[in-house]
Design an enzyme around this catalytic site. Structure first.
Site, mmCIF file in Angstrom:
data_model
loop_
_atom_site.group_PDB
_atom_site.id
_atom_site.type_symbol
_atom_site.label_atom_id
_atom_site.label_comp_id
_atom_site.label_asym_id
_atom_site.label_seq_id
_atom_site.Cartn_x
_atom_site.Cartn_y
_atom_site.Cartn_z
ATOM 1 C CG ASP A 61 -2.014 1.071 1.126
ATOM 2 O OD1 ASP A 61 -2.006 1.723 0.138
ATOM 3 O OD2 ASP A 61 -2.586 1.468 2.362
ATOM 4 C CG ASN A 103 -5.810 2.811 11.762
ATOM 5 O OD1 ASN A 103 -6.651 3.045 12.887
ATOM 6 N ND2 ASN A 103 -6.234 2.152 10.931
ATOM 7 C CG HIS A 104 -2.926 0.476 9.148
ATOM 8 N ND1 HIS A 104 -3.798 1.610 9.180
ATOM 9 C CD2 HIS A 104 -2.123 0.615 8.331
ATOM 10 C CE1 HIS A 104 -3.331 2.359 8.081
ATOM 11 N NE2 HIS A 104 -2.488 1.635 7.436
ATOM 12 C CD GLN A 172 -2.703 -1.111 4.761
ATOM 13 O OE1 GLN A 172 -3.960 -1.268 4.503
ATOM 14 N NE2 GLN A 172 -1.933 -0.201 4.337
ATOM 15 C CG ASP A 174 -7.322 -1.148 12.161
ATOM 16 O OD1 ASP A 174 -7.097 -1.478 11.059
ATOM 17 O OD2 ASP A 174 -7.918 -0.123 12.663
ATOM 18 N NE ARG A 202 -1.108 12.003 5.417
ATOM 19 C CZ ARG A 202 -1.777 10.869 5.065
ATOM 20 N NH1 ARG A 202 -1.348 9.911 5.884
ATOM 21 N NH2 ARG A 202 -2.816 10.815 4.568
ATOM 22 C CG ASP A 204 -2.261 6.858 7.384
ATOM 23 O OD1 ASP A 204 -2.473 7.312 6.137
ATOM 24 O OD2 ASP A 204 -2.566 5.660 7.518
ATOM 25 C CD GLU A 246 -5.686 9.943 5.880
ATOM 26 O OE1 GLU A 246 -6.205 9.696 4.546
ATOM 27 O OE2 GLU A 246 -5.256 9.132 6.535
ATOM 28 C CG ASP A 312 -4.520 8.485 -0.846
ATOM 29 O OD1 ASP A 312 -3.785 7.552 -0.969
ATOM 30 O OD2 ASP A 312 -4.511 8.886 0.429
HETATM 31 C C1 NOJ Z 1 -4.293 7.003 3.951
HETATM 32 C C2 NOJ Z 1 -3.291 7.194 3.139
HETATM 33 O O1 NOJ Z 1 -3.224 8.530 2.389
HETATM 34 C C3 NOJ Z 1 -3.623 5.907 2.019
HETATM 35 O O2 NOJ Z 1 -2.783 6.371 0.891
HETATM 36 C C4 NOJ Z 1 -3.374 4.616 2.467
HETATM 37 O O3 NOJ Z 1 -3.819 3.737 1.718
HETATM 38 C C5 NOJ Z 1 -4.426 4.602 3.625
HETATM 39 N N1 NOJ Z 1 -4.161 5.828 4.650
HETATM 40 C C6 NOJ Z 1 -3.997 3.421 4.918
HETATM 41 O O4 NOJ Z 1 -2.605 3.744 5.557
#
Ligand code: NOJ
Ligand code: CA
Length: 546
Positions: A61, A103-104, A172, A174, A202, A204, A246, A312
């Site tokens: 990812d 988060n994960h 991933q 959590d 940042r 996430d 985010e 994204d």
């Molecule tokens: C947000 C990120 O911007 C995105 O690219 C990612 O897939 C997810 N978080 C999971 O970490």
């Protein structure tokens, strides 16, 4: 370096290190390559770099599946290269913010390996397990509908003989952020990178970090404490550290992320992104005004991080059905340009059909919005996407430096590049690259440099509240900021037709041009601005002397 509120007037530039500059010809961008490009970033005028995850990772990812929080992906360099880079950035007054993805973890993280293998391991409770798929499911569902492994939130693990929870892909898992041991790990991770010189993180998936994950236990008692703790850790290492969240949440929920100035410093402004996009699609000012009404007030020290595009999808999921349709029809006419039913997998320049006037207008609008502007590498030269790549990869192609092979990104054979360079069509590297635009003030890059320079002379935009001005023209958005006796006025014509608008300043002030060249006539505090199609004008309202 500088004051605690340095971020209020920073310009943030997002970089995926592995796609920026390859220094050793293996086809993968790296820290040495990035360090070599710092002079470019310095001359561009950006002063804060947000680095996407560069940690050791299986890379399923784009690095958001972290295997080791304390290292650098060996393909990108070493910790030594990282330290050199931060130091070289600092020498140029450029700060570095890194992604904190807690988060994960990756399924391959040693914590998860230990957790699944041994029910008695202390790492078992780092994650969220269930004997069976809970009913009702406590989550709202997966973030990536329709993608392999992303269409469910509980996955059975044979080794553990239990289901684990994951809001993103099944690789991933959590973390359980209600577990104090996990919170302690996070504190150490933050301390490590802050000690290496980064200015912040940042955060996430901040929204998902504070949502309930455990079956039966809906949410922690005070979920925002998780985020307040992060901030307390960060400032205990470094007073001027910032957290950029985010937080893609309902507008009514956003104020809470700022807390009383004791939580997140900046929130990525997903709401504004969606409404700016709608305004550009409809060529009307109203959605911007609507959005400014929708956004909560920001407490002192809090700030929006405004953007049009990131790495994204361009997420318009917060718009209502009809507005979403308008945006899709205008900006993503082919089904293949859309993703997850809510997003557009294209870059800014192609979305605006490569039309220079519209691209400049969009950049100017973005930089005029209350908050700190953020954009992603390559948008300053008008790079395009590669729709033949899967999903969000389309907007993650390598930086186009010149018309040399591979756009100057790497000397490797094209087949060994981390991702293909865009090499054909209107946005191919032979036509869109830094070298061509660098010395040309008329280029998009020349414009973006001027825009950054202008934004730096207008600190009001980063600190004051905007006041929307009446123009009588549907397509024109005009607003002003007042601070410390100074006033800036910004006028944008979102439409394809020229517009002449009258603006009442309420007192005698003379317009002093800051950016753009639309004609302005001043009649005793009433200004008439003649805006060509898709044009902008930044003005300072000077007091008359005598
Ligand atoms: C947000 C990120 O911007 C995105 O690219 C990612 O897939 C997810 N978080 C999971 O970490
Ligand atoms: Ca390399």
């Amino acid at each position: 370096m500088g004051s605690e509120r340095w971020y209020e007037n920073a310009v943030i530039y997002a970089i995926d290190v592995k796609a920026f500059q390859d220094s050793n010809g293996d086809g993968i961008g790296d820290f040495r390559g990035l360090t070599d490009r710092l002079d470019y970033l310095d001359a561009l005028g950006v002063d804060c770099l947000w680095l996407l995850p560069f940690y050791p990772t299986p890379g399923r990812d784009n690095g958001y599946d972290v295997r080791d929080y304390y290292g650098v992906d060996p393909r990108l360099g070493t910790l030594g290269d990282f330290a050199d880079f931060v130091r070289a950035a600092e020498e140029r007054g450029i700060r570095v913010v890194v992604d904190l993805v807690v988060n994960h973890t990756s399924k391959e993280h040693p914590w998860f390996r230990a957790a699944r293998e041994d029910p008695d391991s202390p790492y078992r409770d780092y994650y969220v397990w269930s004997e069976e798929v809970p009913d009702p499911d406590p989550s709202k569902g997966s973030v990536f509908p329709g993608e392999a492994g992303g269409d469910r939130v509980w996955t059975y693990d044979e080794v553990a003989d239990a289901y684990y929870f994951h809001r993103f892909y099944d690789f991933q898992p959590d973390l359980d952020l209600t577990n104090p041991a996990v919170r302690e790990e996070i504190r150490k991770i933050m301390g490590f990178w802050l000690q290496l010189g980064v200015s912040g993180f940042r955060i996430d998936a901040a929204t998902l970090m504070i949502q309930g994950k455990r079956p039966g236990v809906a949410v922690p008692d005070d979920p925002h404490q998780i985020l307040r703790d992060l901030r307390a850790h960060a400032v205990s290492y470094r007073e001027d550290a910032v957290l950029i969240a985010e937080a893609d949440d309902e507008p009514s929920e956003l104020a809470e992320y700022f807390g009383d100035g004791d939580e997140m410093d900046l929130l990525l402004n997903f709401v504004l992104d969606a409404y700016l996009t709608l305004a550009l699609a409809e060529e009307r000012a109203a959605p911007i005004e609507e959005c400014l009404d929708l956004l909560p007030e920001v407490p002192p020290g809090g700030q929006w991080a405004n953007f049009l595009r990131n790495y994204d999808e361009l997420n318009v999921g917060r718009l209502d059905e009809a507005d979403r349709r308008t945006v899709f029809e205008r900006f993503a006419p082919d089904e293949d340009m859309r993703i997850y039913g809510r997003g557009i997998r294209r870059r800014l320049a192609p979305i605006l059909e490569g039309d220079r006037d519209r691209i400049e207008l969009a950049f100017s609008l973005l930089f005029s919005m209350p908050g700190t502007p953020l954009f992603v590498y390559g948008d300053e030269i008008g790079m395009g996407e590669d729709l033949s790549l899967p999903g969000r990869e389309a907007v993650r192609t390598p930086m186009q430096w010149s018309d040399a092979p591979n756009g100057g990104f790497s000397t490797a054979a094209p087949s060994s590049l981390i991702r293909p360079v865009v090499d054909e069509g209107e946005f191919g590297y032979e036509r869109v690259n830094v070298a061509d635009q660098w010395d040309d003030p008329e280029s998009l890059l020349g414009f973006v440099r001027r825009l950054i320079g202008t934004r730096k002379t207008c600190p009001e935009v980063g600190t004051a509240d905007p006041i929307v001005l009446e123009t009588g023209a549907e397509s024109v958005f005009a607003h002003r900021y007042d601070a410390d006796g100074e006033t800036v006025v910004l006028v944008h014509n979102l439409g394809s037709e020229p517009r002449s608008v009258r603006i009442e300043l309420g007192e005698e002030r003379s317009p002093v041009g800051l950016l753009g060249d639309a004609a302005v006539e001043d009649r005793g505090g009433t200004w008439t601005v003649d805006l060509p199609r898709y044009d902008y004008r930044w003005l300072r309202a000077a007091r008359r002397s005598g």
